[in-house]
Design an enzyme around this catalytic site. Structure first.
Site, PDB file in Angstrom:
ATOM      1  N   LYS A 199       0.845  -1.420  -0.023  1.00  0.00           N
ATOM      2  CA  LYS A 199       0.108   0.025  -0.070  1.00  0.00           C
ATOM      3  C   LYS A 199       0.862   1.180   0.041  1.00  0.00           C
ATOM      4  O   LYS A 199       1.581   1.474   1.026  1.00  0.00           O
ATOM      5  CB  LYS A 199      -0.860   0.098   1.305  1.00  0.00           C
ATOM      6  CG  LYS A 199      -1.769   1.099   1.109  1.00  0.00           C
ATOM      7  CD  LYS A 199      -2.810   1.066   2.530  1.00  0.00           C
ATOM      8  CE  LYS A 199      -3.861   2.415   2.577  1.00  0.00           C
ATOM      9  NZ  LYS A 199      -4.668   2.235   3.917  1.00  0.00           N
ATOM     10  N   LYS A 251      -2.188  -1.656  -3.850  1.00  0.00           N
ATOM     11  CA  LYS A 251      -2.987  -0.448  -3.725  1.00  0.00           C
ATOM     12  C   LYS A 251      -2.165   0.829  -3.787  1.00  0.00           C
ATOM     13  O   LYS A 251      -0.944   1.017  -3.013  1.00  0.00           O
ATOM     14  CB  LYS A 251      -3.683  -0.420  -2.385  1.00  0.00           C
ATOM     15  CG  LYS A 251      -4.576   0.664  -2.070  1.00  0.00           C
ATOM     16  CD  LYS A 251      -5.298   0.616  -0.736  1.00  0.00           C
ATOM     17  CE  LYS A 251      -6.330   1.945  -0.483  1.00  0.00           C
ATOM     18  NZ  LYS A 251      -7.045   1.704   0.939  1.00  0.00           N
TER      19      LYS A 251
END
Length: 331
Positions: A199, A251
Site C-alpha cells: 500500500k 494499492k
C-alpha cells in the site's frame, strides 16, 4: 513491381467481435469484483460524496438495498467502511460492538452473507480524531506496537460481527501475525485476512478522505510505501504471506501495475488490487467533460488490472461493471 504481401496476418483474429471474444487473453468476470461501501452514522438519507460522483455514504436502510443490488449483480464481495459520528485519539468506536462499522457488518452478514464475501476495513483512520491509521505516542508519532493492540481488539469485534475477511490496511509492521494470533486464540479460525501488503503513500487517496470524513493532517509516509520502491512492495507481500495472510493487496492499482505483476508472479496466495478513489474520480471527471468514452474507459481500466495479474479487484464500479459485462459491453 508488386510489393510482397505479408506472410503473417495477426489481424485475422481481430476481424469481428466474435473472433475477439474467442481469442481474448484476459477475461473479466463480475465474481472477481468487490464493491467498497461507506456507511455513515446518524444520517437519515444517503449523503453524496462530491469528489466521487455516483458514490454515497449510506444510511443503514439504503445500505441494505445496495447490498441486495450487489448480490443480484453477481459480484464477489463488499468491503465495508464506517463513518462514525464521534472520533477520539484511540479510535474507540472501531471496536465498539455498537459502532457503525460493526453494526453495518452484522447487517451485511445477515442480509447477503450467503451470496457475497462480507469484508471489513481494519484500520483506525476513520475513527481517530488525528486521522492516522494507528495510535500516537507522546511525540505525535504513530506507535506501531500500540496500534497492533487496537487492531487485535478491532479484529475480534469485526469477526464477532460476522466479517468473513478482515482487510488490514493500516500498514503496521507485524499486523497480519498479530491479528491471526488473536483470531485463532478466540476460535475465529475461519475468519480470513486480507493483507494490504503493498500500500503506497499515493496522491490518489484524496476523494476517499472526503468519503470517510478523514481528520488527517500531514501524511502517512512513515508507514505507507514510497512510490519509488517496487522491490519493497514485493518484500511486504512476502512478509504478509509468511505471517498468515490469505490474500494480499496492491494499492493503488493503475499506477502500480508493475508492482502488481511482480507480486502476482511470486505470491502463493491470491493477489488483489484496489482501484482507489482517485482512479475512479479521474475517469469520471474526464468522462463528464466529454474527453473519453466512459464505459469503455471503465472496463479497460479493470481489464488492465486483471491483465497485470490481479485475481480480484476492489472497485467503486463493481456493480455497474457487472451489468456492463452481462450486456456484452466488454466484447
Amino acid at each position: 513491381m508488386t510489393t510482397p504481401l505479408p506472410d503473417i496476418r495477426p489481424r485475422r483474429t481481430r476481424a469481428t467481435p466474435a473472433w475477439r471474444r474467442l481469442v481474448a487473453q484476459t477475461r473479466l468476470h463480475a465474481r472477481e469484483l468487490v464493491l467498497p461501501m461507506f456507511v455513515r452514522e446518524g444520517v437519515s438519507e444517503p449523503v453524496p460524496i462530491s469528489s466521487m460522483p455516483g458514490v454515497v455514504q449510506h444510511t443503514t436502510d439504503s445500505f441494505k438495498r445496495a447490498l441486495h443490488d450487489a448480490a443480484d449483480a453477481g459480484i464477489g464481495g463488499v468491503m465495508l467502511f464506517g463513518v462514525p459520528a464521534h472520533k477520539d485519539a484511540t479510535g474507540s468506536g472501531a471496536d465498539d460492538p455498537d459502532g457503525i462499522l460493526n453494526v453495518a457488518t452484522r447487517i451485511a452478514a445477515a442480509e447477503v452473507g450467503g451470496d457475497l464475501v462480507v469484508q471489513t476495513d481494519l484500520c483506525l483512520d476513520e475513527f481517530t480524531d488525528h486521522g492516522h491509521c494507528g495510535v500516537l505516542d507522546g511525540a505525535g508519532r504513530v506507535d506501531n506496537d500500540a496500534s497492533l493492540e487496537r487492531y487485535r481488539a478491532m479484529a475480534l469485534a469485526q469477526a464477532s460481527a460476522g466479517s468473513a475477511l478482515l482487510g488490514l490496511s493500516g500498514m503496521m509492521d507485524g499486523q497480519v501475525r498479530a491479528v491471526r494470533d488473536v483470531l485463532d486464540a478466540h476460535g475465529h479460525h475461519d475468519t480470513a485476512i486480507l493483507g494490504y501488503a503493498a500500500k503506497y503513500a499515493s496522491a490518489l487517496y484524496g476523494p476517499f478522505r472526503e468519503a470517510v470524513q478523514s481528520s488527517l493532517e500531514g501524511d502517512r509516509r512513515t508507514y505507507q510505501l514510497d512510490p519509488a520502491n517496487a522491490r519493497e512492495g514485493e518484500r511486504e507481500a512476502a512478509i504478509d504471506v509468511a505471517e498468515g495472510a490469505d490474500v494480499v493487496m496492491v494499492k493503488p492499482a493503475s499506477l502500480y501495475l508493475d508492482v502488481l505483476s511482480r507480486v502476482a508472479a511470486a505470491s502463493p496466495v491470491p493477489v488483489w488490487a484496489y482501484q482507489v478513489s482517485g482512479e475512479y474520480s479521474m475517469i469520471e471527471a474526464a468522462a463528464a467533460n466529454g474527453w473519453i468514452d466512459r464505459e469503455r474507459a471503465v472496463l479497460e481500466s479493470l481489464v488492465s488490472i486483471r491483465r497485470a495479474g490481479a485475481d480480484g479487484i476492489l472497485t467503486y464500479w463493481a456493480v455497474e461493471a457487472a451489468h456492463l459485462l452481462q450486456d456484452g459491453a466488454g466484447a
